[in-house]
Design a protein around this motif. Structure first.
Motif: not given
Length: 469
Positions: A360-362, A383-385, A403-404, A272-273
């Motif tokens: 996507l999930r962390d 920072l892009i988070l 992020p999707y 996705e990135r």
């Protein structure tokens, strides 16, 4: 003073290179202070499991390790841990594989760890078990007669109830968590998901931090892990980091650097990135030749098919983006399948105008905190988070994105490149304050003090119990 017994899948021995992760450094410090032992798998495979314990002591940290059979690794580690629990707990039920052999191997290896650790444990020791590889270990230790204070910390997300119920024998697995005295999660979201499951699926009750099931009450807490912020900030201006900083800046030829650093894992949102970055290049031709995305993605778990797939996908995406947008003296993507020592990594972070952290999930994502800690206070990057990283609950002054959405990734890169210095400094100062205050030592103390409190409660009640008898 009570000793600390740490039990985890792998053991990280201290080394003089200074390139250990923050968790290993924090646990090593606690083990030194308490004369404790770190118990885990050696990483080696033996033809026949014998129960032999390999003892070692490095820089004041004692370790006790066992070798596992190839079948153990296939079923316990590659199987149940990383083909069943990992995808399920990261909301990828479509990738989770359920097999009796996996579950059997998982329980067998946990029993081997219980058999290994129990003779090493003294009555006053504090036991701290780590992560999804070891969920049932506490119950197995209790079954061997251990009454020690025991804590468990989950370093990955806890899934919603509607997903967890897809796991065969899910109630049996979760029940084993009630062998511990304290169970920790990174965020309130994961904690709330755990509470919801206990209430809805198992009929338990929740009263603040206390969760009760079948007459057994434990503490379940949110305690976000941090990094050694001061050490990482120092590493960012070390000779090795400065050399890497200059090397990277020279290679960029005044172009802006966007950096991503992740294990090669589908939970990290790398596909996705890349798609979001491609959308940025498509929407903003004025930035062509002025920006480079460097994605550092060391391979992991190569034996698992889904990891082979993500590597092939990223290879193809990087090639397609470079093929479509490159010029003879510029490639928009640098895709690197190797890791770097922490000091050199700090130099790369410091050279980057943008840190792109979009899982996507962390459970947490410490790369986000490392990027913040490595910045130049007078000229910090942005920072892009992902809002789905545990770190997003603390680093609220990052540019938080979905992020999707390729459009959100593209828009955030555009915004970050144009962000004025004063805004960059204000956002960085706020995030750095959090990273420094809630660092790795704070996290360790947050959890272990709860376990110590369990001891104090027992001691306070002891005279009353004796009097009643």
């Amino acid at each position: 003073m009570s000793r600390l017994i740490v039990i985890s899948n792998r053991v990280s021995r201290p080394n003089k290179s200074g390139n250990q992760g923050g968790l290993a450094v924090a646990l090593a410090q606690a083990l030194r202070e308490s004369r404790g032992i770190w118990v885990g798998w050696s990483g080696e495979i033996t033809e026949n499991f014998t129960g032999h314990i390999g003892f070692s002591e490095d820089e004041g940290v004692k370790t006790a390790t066992i070798d596992l059979e190839e079948q153990d690794v296939d079923e316990y580690y590659n199987g149940y841990a990383n083909k069943t629990l990992w995808p399920l707990f990261h909301f990828r039920i479509d990738l989770a594989e359920y097999a009796r052999d996996f579950e059997g191997g998982y329980n067998r290896v946990n029993q081997r760890f219980a058999d290994t650790a129990s003779p090493l444990i003294e009555p006053e020791d504090i036991i701290w078990v780590h992560d999804y590889h070891m969920i049932p270990l506490g119950q197995m230790l209790r079954d061997k007669g251990l009454n020690n204070r025991m804590g468990f910390f989950l370093h990955i997300p806890w899934p919603p109830t509607r997903l967890l119920v897809s796991l065969p024998h899910h109630t049996k697995l979760v029940q084993t968590l009630f062998a511990y005295d304290v169970v920790g999660f990174h965020t309130e979201e994961w904690l709330e998901s755990f509470r919801h499951y206990i209430e809805r699926e198992m009929g338990g009750t929740v009263n603040g931090d206390f969760v009760t099931l079948n007459g057994r009450t434990i503490q379940a807490i949110a305690c976000p892990i941090g990094i050694n912020a001061q050490e990482f900030s120092r590493a960012a201006v070390s000779d090795a980091a400065s050399s890497m900083f200059e090397q990277v800046r020279r290679s960029l030829q005044h172009r802006a650097l966007i950096v991503g650093v992740d294990r090669l894992d589908y939970s990290k949102g790398l596909e996705e990135r890349f798609n979001g970055y491609a959308r940025f290049l498509k929407d903003h031709p004025e930035h062509h030749r002025n920006v480079v995305l460097t994605q550092i993605a060391p391979p992991s778990r190569g034996e698992v098919e889904s990891y082979q797939h993500i590597r092939a996908t990223l290879d193809a995406l990087a090639g397609r983006i470079n093929g479509e947008y490159s010029d003879v003296d510029w490639s928009p993507v640098r895709y690197v399948n190797q890791g770097y020592p922490r000091d050199k990594l700090a130099g790369i972070y410091r050279a980057a105008q943008i840190g792109l952290v979009t899982p996507l999930r962390d459970g947490m994502n410490l790369v986000a905190k490392e990027y913040v800690a490595a910045q130049d206070p007078e000229d910090p990057g942005v920072l892009i988070l992902s809002r789905f990283a545990g770190a997003a609950t603390q680093l609220k002054d990052a540019l938080l994105i979905n992020p999707y959405s390729p459009e959100e990734v593209s828009d955030s890169i555009t915004r970050a490149l144009a962000m004025p210095l004063e805004e960059r400094k204000r956002r960085w100062q706020s995030m750095m304050k959090c990273v420094e205050e809630q660092d790795i030592s704070w996290w360790r103390q947050c959890f272990t003090e709860r376990l110590m409190a369990v001891q104090r409660e027992v001691e306070e009640k002891k005279p009353q119990i004796e009097a009643a008898e």
